[in-house]
Design a protein around this motif. Structure first.
Motif, PDB file in Angstrom:
ATOM      1  N   ARG A  99     -39.677 -26.600 -47.183  1.00  0.00           N
ATOM      2  CA  ARG A  99     -40.583 -27.049 -48.505  1.00  0.00           C
ATOM      3  C   ARG A  99     -40.829 -28.915 -47.568  1.00  0.00           C
ATOM      4  O   ARG A  99     -41.602 -29.486 -48.240  1.00  0.00           O
ATOM      5  N   HIS A 100     -39.300 -29.391 -47.131  1.00  0.00           N
ATOM      6  CA  HIS A 100     -39.168 -30.426 -47.924  1.00  0.00           C
ATOM      7  C   HIS A 100     -39.403 -31.371 -46.408  1.00  0.00           C
ATOM      8  O   HIS A 100     -39.978 -32.074 -46.372  1.00  0.00           O
ATOM      9  N   TYR A 101     -40.644 -30.061 -44.908  1.00  0.00           N
ATOM     10  CA  TYR A 101     -40.218 -31.031 -44.304  1.00  0.00           C
ATOM     11  C   TYR A 101     -41.414 -30.386 -43.583  1.00  0.00           C
ATOM     12  O   TYR A 101     -42.442 -30.551 -42.880  1.00  0.00           O
ATOM     13  N   GLY A 102     -41.742 -29.178 -43.845  1.00  0.00           N
ATOM     14  CA  GLY A 102     -43.126 -28.310 -43.699  1.00  0.00           C
ATOM     15  C   GLY A 102     -44.655 -28.798 -43.369  1.00  0.00           C
ATOM     16  O   GLY A 102     -45.150 -29.006 -42.536  1.00  0.00           O
ATOM     17  N   ASP A 103     -44.775 -29.943 -44.415  1.00  0.00           N
ATOM     18  CA  ASP A 103     -46.182 -30.423 -44.670  1.00  0.00           C
ATOM     19  C   ASP A 103     -45.998 -32.160 -44.181  1.00  0.00           C
ATOM     20  O   ASP A 103     -46.785 -32.990 -44.051  1.00  0.00           O
ATOM     21  N   VAL A 104     -44.411 -32.791 -43.143  1.00  0.00           N
ATOM     22  CA  VAL A 104     -44.523 -33.714 -42.909  1.00  0.00           C
ATOM     23  C   VAL A 104     -44.592 -34.021 -41.713  1.00  0.00           C
ATOM     24  O   VAL A 104     -43.766 -33.933 -40.550  1.00  0.00           O
ATOM     25  N   ASP A 105     -46.022 -34.819 -40.890  1.00  0.00           N
ATOM     26  CA  ASP A 105     -45.887 -35.881 -39.782  1.00  0.00           C
ATOM     27  C   ASP A 105     -45.767 -36.157 -39.170  1.00  0.00           C
ATOM     28  O   ASP A 105     -45.627 -37.680 -39.584  1.00  0.00           O
ATOM     29  N   HIS A 106     -44.126 -36.176 -38.657  1.00  0.00           N
ATOM     30  CA  HIS A 106     -43.693 -37.206 -38.381  1.00  0.00           C
ATOM     31  C   HIS A 106     -41.899 -35.689 -37.320  1.00  0.00           C
ATOM     32  O   HIS A 106     -41.553 -34.845 -37.874  1.00  0.00           O
ATOM     33  N   ALA A 107     -41.458 -36.481 -36.484  1.00  0.00           N
ATOM     34  CA  ALA A 107     -40.961 -35.901 -35.504  1.00  0.00           C
ATOM     35  C   ALA A 107     -39.170 -35.479 -35.515  1.00  0.00           C
ATOM     36  O   ALA A 107     -39.319 -34.499 -35.637  1.00  0.00           O
ATOM     37  N   VAL A 108     -38.953 -35.926 -36.846  1.00  0.00           N
ATOM     38  CA  VAL A 108     -37.820 -35.536 -37.498  1.00  0.00           C
ATOM     39  C   VAL A 108     -38.175 -33.924 -38.198  1.00  0.00           C
ATOM     40  O   VAL A 108     -37.167 -33.779 -38.511  1.00  0.00           O
ATOM     41  N   ALA A 109     -38.660 -34.557 -38.727  1.00  0.00           N
ATOM     42  CA  ALA A 109     -39.571 -33.107 -39.947  1.00  0.00           C
ATOM     43  C   ALA A 109     -39.739 -31.706 -38.547  1.00  0.00           C
ATOM     44  O   ALA A 109     -39.316 -30.433 -38.766  1.00  0.00           O
ATOM     45  N   ARG A 110     -40.379 -32.499 -37.839  1.00  0.00           N
ATOM     46  CA  ARG A 110     -40.985 -31.624 -36.641  1.00  0.00           C
ATOM     47  C   ARG A 110     -39.609 -30.523 -35.836  1.00  0.00           C
ATOM     48  O   ARG A 110     -39.595 -29.272 -35.564  1.00  0.00           O
ATOM     49  N   GLU A 111     -38.420 -31.360 -35.337  1.00  0.00           N
ATOM     50  CA  GLU A 111     -37.515 -31.230 -35.219  1.00  0.00           C
ATOM     51  C   GLU A 111     -36.566 -30.017 -35.987  1.00  0.00           C
ATOM     52  O   GLU A 111     -36.526 -28.798 -35.715  1.00  0.00           O
ATOM     53  N   ILE A 112     -36.925 -30.392 -37.684  1.00  0.00           N
ATOM     54  CA  ILE A 112     -35.631 -29.574 -38.394  1.00  0.00           C
ATOM     55  C   ILE A 112     -36.575 -27.996 -38.435  1.00  0.00           C
ATOM     56  O   ILE A 112     -36.056 -26.793 -38.990  1.00  0.00           O
ATOM     57  N   ILE A 113     -37.961 -28.405 -38.373  1.00  0.00           N
ATOM     58  CA  ILE A 113     -38.682 -26.857 -39.200  1.00  0.00           C
ATOM     59  C   ILE A 113     -38.643 -25.783 -37.353  1.00  0.00           C
ATOM     60  O   ILE A 113     -38.340 -25.009 -37.356  1.00  0.00           O
ATOM     61  N   ALA A 114     -38.499 -27.085 -36.590  1.00  0.00           N
ATOM     62  CA  ALA A 114     -38.271 -26.261 -34.792  1.00  0.00           C
ATOM     63  C   ALA A 114     -36.822 -25.829 -35.158  1.00  0.00           C
ATOM     64  O   ALA A 114     -36.800 -23.897 -34.842  1.00  0.00           O
ATOM     65  N   TRP A 115     -35.792 -26.332 -35.337  1.00  0.00           N
ATOM     66  CA  TRP A 115     -34.788 -25.023 -35.544  1.00  0.00           C
ATOM     67  C   TRP A 115     -34.316 -24.225 -36.364  1.00  0.00           C
ATOM     68  O   TRP A 115     -33.891 -23.395 -36.498  1.00  0.00           O
ATOM     69  N   LEU A 116     -35.277 -24.349 -37.932  1.00  0.00           N
ATOM     70  CA  LEU A 116     -34.999 -23.332 -38.167  1.00  0.00           C
ATOM     71  C   LEU A 116     -35.778 -22.698 -37.797  1.00  0.00           C
ATOM     72  O   LEU A 116     -36.040 -21.157 -38.429  1.00  0.00           O
ATOM     73  N   ASP A 117     -36.833 -22.638 -37.146  1.00  0.00           N
ATOM     74  CA  ASP A 117     -37.784 -21.544 -36.385  1.00  0.00           C
ATOM     75  C   ASP A 117     -36.809 -20.409 -35.062  1.00  0.00           C
ATOM     76  O   ASP A 117     -37.369 -19.644 -34.980  1.00  0.00           O
ATOM     77  N   GLY A 118     -36.453 -21.413 -35.263  1.00  0.00           N
ATOM     78  CA  GLY A 118     -35.167 -20.646 -34.537  1.00  0.00           C
ATOM     79  C   GLY A 118     -35.631 -21.399 -32.464  1.00  0.00           C
ATOM     80  O   GLY A 118     -34.652 -20.525 -32.117  1.00  0.00           O
ATOM     81  N   THR A 119     -36.182 -22.383 -32.606  1.00  0.00           N
ATOM     82  CA  THR A 119     -36.345 -23.087 -31.757  1.00  0.00           C
ATOM     83  C   THR A 119     -35.076 -23.152 -30.461  1.00  0.00           C
ATOM     84  O   THR A 119     -35.288 -23.268 -28.963  1.00  0.00           O
TER      85      THR A 119
END
Length: 354
Positions: free
Chosen positions: A323-343
């Protein structure tokens, strides 16, 4: 004297894009980072297939990145791991090395690092064999600085367990024989040192007959265990006074380039502020610069989950992070979501084969 700061792109796992590298250089150059060493473990043409030429497209990308570093006033270097070439430094190996060095010179590299880490070292005459190769390279490289990573680059006994017992007087032999102009990497008392003290570095300086070039394994998070954690906290355990005992301080970054910038900025602040450095204040300032005000607040709220608890133990916290990072268009947020996804997950096999 100002301590030279740099980045060693020396991690295992998923490599950064060229755009990510360029963005990080532009950001860190503004904060005093003066050198960048390209040495990702995933680049086979620097490691397992070091004796093969770069494909044309990748060579062009390296050349463009070298120019980008120069534009920003950052020394560009390459770290080559001629994998266990010291076991048989024959005519074929010399020819391949000649061609690789010529290619590096065509890029206009400032720094050349020869990396003897991550390979077996239990050979009695290991130092003599490596010194022969280094002497041969010194006469054939146009780089203005040569850096060497010894096979045993720390006091940490884990190196002896993994790569064989270190030969007697190995480091002393290297230090005695290498010219003063050659830098030697050192990671501290451990491979990933919690603290690096002036007293320890003074002993190492005496051992190596020169000030070591610190290869700081923070905030790197490669490996099966560490890749489940994001190393975001500000640097601690490295008082600015250690700069007197260093030829330079280079950090091995995390798998997430923009998130790596947060602790990287705090290291620059720690040297700049000396005894006035406060690590949480430095984190907040760095997070605001890298991520913006709103994301910086969220990162501080989530520090424990991201860095300490880690991916495998998040449980219901994962939903909050998304919720904190999934809807944010920023490289930091995208990296956290990718980490959560196991990338960014790294397997033991990747560490063994890269």
């Amino acid at each position: 004297m100002k301590t030279p700061l740099g980045i060693i792109e020396g991690y295992f796992g998923r490599p950064w894009s060229w755009t990510e590298r360029a963005d990080l250089v532009a950001l860190l150059a503004r904060h005093g980072y003066g050198f960048y060493l390209y040495a990702p473990k995933a680049d086979p043409f620097l490691r397992r297939r070091w004796d093969e030429p770069y494909p044309a497209e990748e060579a062009a990308q390296l050349r463009q990145f070298a120019r980008h570093c120069r534009i920003h006033g950052v020394r560009f270097g390459i770290g080559l791991s001629p994998f266990e070439v010291y076991r048989d430094f024959n005519a074929a190996a010399r020819q391949a090395l000649t061609e690789k060095l010529a290619f590096f010179d065509s890029l206009g590299i400032d720094d050349l690092a020869i990396l003897f880490d991550d390979m077996r070292g239990d050979t009695p005459d290991l130092a003599a064999r490596q010194l022969e190769i280094l002497d041969w390279i010194r006469g054939r490289s146009g780089a203005s600085r040569l850096i060497v990573c010894p096979t045993y680059y720390s006091d940490d006994p884990v190196l002896d367990r993994v790569f064989g017992e270190r030969p007697a007087h190995y480091l002393e032999t290297l230090g005695d024989a290498l010219p003063d102009s050659v830098d030697l990497f050192w990671t501290g008392e451990e491979v990933c040192s919690r603290e690096i003290s002036a007293g320890h570095l003074a002993r190492v300086e005496s051992l190596l007959k020169r000030k070591p070039l610190l290869w700081d394994n923070y905030p790197v998070n490669d490996g099966p265990r560490m890749s489940g954690h994001l190393h975001l906290r500000a640097f601690t355990g490295r008082n600015a006074a250690i700069g007197e005992h260093l030829a330079g301080h280079a950090i091995n970054p995390a798998l997430q380039p923009m998130l790596s910038a947060i602790p990287a900025l705090t290291l620059a602040a720690s040297y700049r502020q000396g005894n006035g450095y406060a690590y949480m204040e430095a984190f907040r300032k760095a997070a605001r610069e890298v991520a913006g005000e709103e994301l910086a607040v969220r990162l501080e709220q989530d520090l424990m989950a991201l860095q300490d608890i880690g991916l495998d133990q998040l449980g219901e916290r994962e939903e909050r992070l998304r919720r904190h990072y999934g809807d944010v268009d920023h490289a930091v947020a995208r990296e956290i979501i990718a980490w959560l996804d196991g990338t960014y997950r790294i397997s033991g096999e990747a560490v063994q084969t890269q």
